[in-house]
Design a protein around this motif. Structure first.
Motif, PDB file in Angstrom:
ATOM      1  N   VAL A 100      32.774  37.500  45.076  1.00 23.35           N
ATOM      2  CA  VAL A 100      33.660  38.662  45.184  1.00 23.35           C
ATOM      3  C   VAL A 100      33.042  39.868  44.481  1.00 23.35           C
ATOM      4  CG1 VAL A 100      35.897  39.614  44.492  1.00 23.35           C
ATOM      5  CG2 VAL A 100      35.761  37.325  45.502  1.00 23.35           C
ATOM      6  N   GLN A 119      33.193  36.927  56.157  1.00 26.96           N
ATOM      7  CA  GLN A 119      33.242  35.463  56.226  1.00 26.96           C
ATOM      8  C   GLN A 119      33.161  34.956  57.663  1.00 26.96           C
ATOM      9  OE1 GLN A 119      36.913  34.860  54.037  1.00 26.96           O
ATOM     10  NE2 GLN A 119      35.810  34.366  52.152  1.00 26.96           N
ATOM     11  N   GLY A 141      35.887  28.287  39.119  1.00 27.49           N
ATOM     12  CA  GLY A 141      35.998  29.422  40.021  1.00 27.49           C
ATOM     13  C   GLY A 141      34.863  30.420  39.930  1.00 27.49           C
ATOM     14  N   CYS A 173      38.026  34.571  38.810  1.00 30.43           N
ATOM     15  CA  CYS A 173      37.835  33.133  38.631  1.00 30.43           C
ATOM     16  C   CYS A 173      39.059  32.320  39.026  1.00 30.43           C
ATOM     17  CB  CYS A 173      37.487  32.823  37.170  1.00 30.43           C
ATOM     18  SG  CYS A 173      35.833  33.322  36.659  1.00 30.43           S
ATOM     19  N   THR A 183      39.509  40.043  45.710  1.00 32.29           N
ATOM     20  CA  THR A 183      38.821  41.164  46.357  1.00 32.29           C
ATOM     21  C   THR A 183      39.680  42.418  46.338  1.00 32.29           C
ATOM     22  OG1 THR A 183      37.611  39.629  47.802  1.00 32.29           O
ATOM     23  CG2 THR A 183      37.705  41.941  48.482  1.00 32.29           C
ATOM     24  N   LYS A 236      42.628  33.344  44.513  1.00 28.90           N
ATOM     25  CA  LYS A 236      41.956  33.247  45.799  1.00 28.90           C
ATOM     26  C   LYS A 236      41.113  34.491  46.049  1.00 28.90           C
ATOM     27  CE  LYS A 236      45.432  30.310  48.010  1.00 28.90           C
ATOM     28  NZ  LYS A 236      46.400  30.186  49.133  1.00 28.90           N
ATOM     29  N   ALA A 237      40.124  34.336  46.924  1.00 27.98           N
ATOM     30  CA  ALA A 237      39.204  35.442  47.181  1.00 27.98           C
ATOM     31  C   ALA A 237      39.928  36.677  47.696  1.00 27.98           C
ATOM     32  CB  ALA A 237      38.135  35.009  48.184  1.00 27.98           C
ATOM     33  N   ARG A 240      31.803  30.477  41.143  1.00 26.20           N
ATOM     34  CA  ARG A 240      31.072  30.785  42.385  1.00 26.20           C
ATOM     35  C   ARG A 240      31.835  31.802  43.218  1.00 26.20           C
ATOM     36  NH1 ARG A 240      29.284  25.476  45.511  1.00 26.20           N
ATOM     37  NH2 ARG A 240      28.414  27.112  46.853  1.00 26.20           N
ATOM     38  N   SER A 241      33.148  31.629  43.318  1.00 28.88           N
ATOM     39  CA  SER A 241      33.960  32.600  44.047  1.00 28.88           C
ATOM     40  C   SER A 241      33.938  33.946  43.348  1.00 28.88           C
ATOM     41  CB  SER A 241      35.396  32.092  44.162  1.00 28.88           C
ATOM     42  OG  SER A 241      36.212  33.025  44.837  1.00 28.88           O
TER      43      SER A 241
END
Length: 318
Positions: free
Chosen positions: A197, A219, A190, A140, A148, A143-144, A192-193
């Motif tokens: 992930v 992406q 956060g 959350c 990840t 950064k992705a 949605r991200s």
């Protein structure tokens, strides 16, 4: 992890009348002040990876805190042994669970989330959020790319059995635990991200660079790779390829520094010996498949456009 043993506490030095000696050592560049009253050898600090520095800061805070802290977010991730890609190792993250929470400071970020008692575990001498809660917070808040790499590493620890064997049930159980927390917090910042992930995480990635490469391929709309593709290379030996595109007759290998320097990956071989083995392995894969090798390192991951241009040059992105 021996970070706690590396620390020097000033309260111990006071009994020996050595406080001024410690401060002079800081001025001379022999020690680093991790926080007020806690020091570490400058050579140890300079050689430490970001995750190690996070753990050193956590142990330093715990050593002087009046109330035992509960570490969270990227600090907890580092304590769980997860990579924290481009994480901020200058600050410690904690949860404030009791009354009258203390405010955040420049080097301590104090979060005021509600967590269940079961979400707090002990990692050695320290308290931290458990693995699933830590992953939820990292997914959350970060950064992705960072999220990840951490999620992939957690799945690898849970499900990778070596020699190409991957336990889908073990991986699915951890993903389900994290996803349940995501679904219980539909309006969280956060989220949605985090959901994205969690849906793409894969423990077959060995290094953060592999995780970020796969994320950016997805992406960018690049050709989807098979991960850890097995290839028989003769004499009863198998190679497991980081990425493979059988239809395009290509395979990809991410060459991060860890492959040549990390003792867990080098098996005590020198970087030269590792490089020689990698070249021999590549030659045998090419001989067995006829596929074209594609190699890259962190320089190709400097930015998404840089990586896109690299993929395009090798026919992996239109």
């Amino acid at each position: 992890m021996t970070e706690c043993a590396d620390l020097i506490l000033r309260r111990d030095a006071r009994r020996r009348g050595e406080t001024s000696t410690l401060e002079r050592a800081v001025g001379d560049g022999e020690l680093v002040r991790v926080r007020r009253g806690v020091y570490v050898a400058a050579a140890r600090w300079a050689a430490a990876r970001p995750e190690e520095r996070m753990r050193l800061r956590a142990h330093a805070l715990a050593a002087v805190a009046t109330r035992e802290p509960v570490f969270s977010h990227t600090t907890a991730a580092a304590l769980h042994g997860l990579p924290v890609h481009r994480g901020d190792d200058s600050r410690v993250h904690t949860l404030e669970l009791g009354p009258a929470p203390a405010p955040s400071r420049s080097d301590v970020v104090r979060h005021r989330h509600e967590v269940a008692d079961a979400d707090v575990s002990r990692i050695g001498a320290l308290q931290a959020t458990n693995l699933a809660r830590t992953l939820f917070d990292v997914l959350c808040a970060e950064k992705a790319e960072t999220a990840t790499a951490a999620m992939d590493a957690a799945l690898r620890a849970a499900a990778w059995r070596g020699n190409g064997a991957y336990d889908p049930a073990a991986a699915a159980a951890l993903v389900a635990d994290v996803t349940a927390r995501i679904e219980q917090a539909p309006g969280a910042r956060g989220i949605r991200s985090a959901r994205f992930v969690a849906s793409i995480a894969d423990g077959r990635a060995q290094l953060p660079g592999e995780s970020i490469s796969r994320l950016w391929m997805l992406q960018l709309g690049a050709a989807e790779p098979a991960l850890q593709q097995p290839v028989a290379i003769g004499d009863g030996q198998w190679a497991f390829l980081d990425f493979a595109w059988p239809r395009l007759r290509r395979f990809g290998e991410f060459d991060g520094d860890g492959k040549y320097l990390d003792p867990a990956l080098t098996a005590e071989r020198s970087p030269r010996d590792v490089l020689r083995a990698q070249r021999e392995r590549e030659s045998r894969v090419v001989a067995a498949t006829g596929w074209t090798p594609v190699r890259w390192g962190w320089e190709r991951l400097a930015s998404r456009p840089t990586f896109a241009a690299f993929l395009r040059a090798h026919g992996l992105l239109r």
